[in-house]
Design a protein around this motif. Structure first.
Motif, short mmCIF file in Angstrom:
data_model
loop_
_atom_site.label_atom_id
_atom_site.label_comp_id
_atom_site.label_asym_id
_atom_site.label_seq_id
_atom_site.Cartn_x
_atom_site.Cartn_y
_atom_site.Cartn_z
N ALA A 1 -9.60 11.79 -2.21
CA ALA A 1 -8.81 11.12 -1.17
C ALA A 1 -7.55 11.90 -0.86
O ALA A 1 -7.14 12.01 0.30
CB ALA A 1 -8.45 9.70 -1.61
N VAL A 22 -3.80 3.81 6.76
CA VAL A 22 -4.47 2.51 6.72
C VAL A 22 -5.93 2.62 7.16
O VAL A 22 -6.81 2.04 6.53
CB VAL A 22 -3.71 1.49 7.60
CG1 VAL A 22 -4.47 0.18 7.72
CG2 VAL A 22 -2.32 1.23 7.01
N GLY A 23 -6.19 3.36 8.22
CA GLY A 23 -7.55 3.44 8.77
C GLY A 23 -8.44 4.40 8.00
O GLY A 23 -9.47 4.00 7.45
N GLN A 76 -7.67 6.46 5.26
CA GLN A 76 -7.52 6.48 3.81
C GLN A 76 -7.72 5.12 3.16
O GLN A 76 -7.68 5.00 1.95
CB GLN A 76 -6.15 7.05 3.44
CG GLN A 76 -6.02 8.52 3.74
CD GLN A 76 -7.02 9.36 2.97
OE1 GLN A 76 -7.36 9.07 1.83
NE2 GLN A 76 -7.52 10.40 3.61
N GLU A 77 -7.89 4.10 3.99
CA GLU A 77 -8.15 2.73 3.52
C GLU A 77 -7.09 2.21 2.56
O GLU A 77 -7.38 1.47 1.62
CB GLU A 77 -9.54 2.64 2.89
CG GLU A 77 -10.65 2.97 3.87
CD GLU A 77 -12.03 2.90 3.25
OE1 GLU A 77 -12.16 2.82 2.01
OE2 GLU A 77 -13.00 2.93 4.01
N THR A 88 -3.83 -0.12 1.65
CA THR A 88 -3.31 -1.40 2.12
C THR A 88 -2.03 -1.11 2.89
O THR A 88 -1.44 -0.02 2.79
CB THR A 88 -2.98 -2.32 0.92
OG1 THR A 88 -1.91 -1.74 0.17
CG2 THR A 88 -4.20 -2.56 0.04
N TYR A 89 -1.59 -2.09 3.67
CA TYR A 89 -0.34 -1.92 4.40
C TYR A 89 0.81 -1.69 3.41
O TYR A 89 1.72 -0.90 3.67
CB TYR A 89 -0.05 -3.14 5.27
CG TYR A 89 -0.94 -3.22 6.49
CD1 TYR A 89 -0.84 -2.28 7.52
CD2 TYR A 89 -1.87 -4.25 6.63
CE1 TYR A 89 -1.65 -2.37 8.65
CE2 TYR A 89 -2.69 -4.33 7.75
CZ TYR A 89 -2.58 -3.38 8.75
OH TYR A 89 -3.38 -3.46 9.86
#
Length: 177
Positions: A14, A125-126, A128-129, A131-132
């Motif tokens: 990641a 957020v999109g 790399q998934e 959380t906020y």
């Protein structure tokens, strides 16, 4: 230290993807990941157990990226201009893109047109998934700011891609009856 190293190793794919997106260059991404890991290992005692190592590493990578970018700003601008011009001229030496690949390339171009804070929030957020909350920690801003940036980025991309599709539809069949 052993669990820290295992967590670090588990996060490398990641981290590399994030570095690749930041730099847009595989070699520079590898350098960024290597320097990030070196700094993380050196500062492992600063990592707070129980927090997200992914967010911590992404913060290090992000800070390194911007530090390097400031140092080599002019060089980066010249290379980006050259790469963008080559892409626009189709001088990449590849066969014509399929429709799907063309759409992906258009999305990438539109993402790079976003202001850096919006682009960064959207990728964290999109793609790399995160959380906020994790993305807010990486960016050093409140959670609400990240949510607003992601929302604005998505809205902008939706408008741009819709208007591009409408323009393409108008030119594709304009001369036939």
């Amino acid at each position: 230290m052993q669990s820290f190293r295992k967590s670090l190793l588990d996060t490398l794919p990641a981290l590399r993807a994030f570095a690749r997106f930041l730099t847009r260059n595989a070699s520079q991404a590898d350098d960024l990941v290597q320097e990030t890991v070196m700094r993380a290992l050196t500062a492992h005692d600063q990592f707070i157990e129980g927090t997200s190592i992914k967010a911590w590493l992404f913060t290090i990578a992000r800070n390194l990226f911007y530090e390097t970018r400031r140092r080599h700003r002019r060089e980066s601008e010249v290379m980006e201009d050259f790469s963008a011009q080559a892409a626009l001229n189709g001088d990449d030496g590849q066969a014509p893109l399929t429709d799907t690949r063309a759409r992906v390339h258009e999305l990438e171009r539109e993402i790079w047109k976003l202001p850096p804070p919006l682009r960064e929030a959207l990728i964290l957020v999109g793609a790399q998934e995160m959380t906020y909350e994790e993305a807010a920690a990486v960016c050093g801003v409140p959670v609400g700011t990240v949510k607003a940036r992601v929302s604005r980025a998505r809205s902008h991309l939706g408008r741009q891609l819709s208007s591009d599709e409408a323009a393409d539809a108008g030119t594709d069949g304009g001369g036939e009856a």
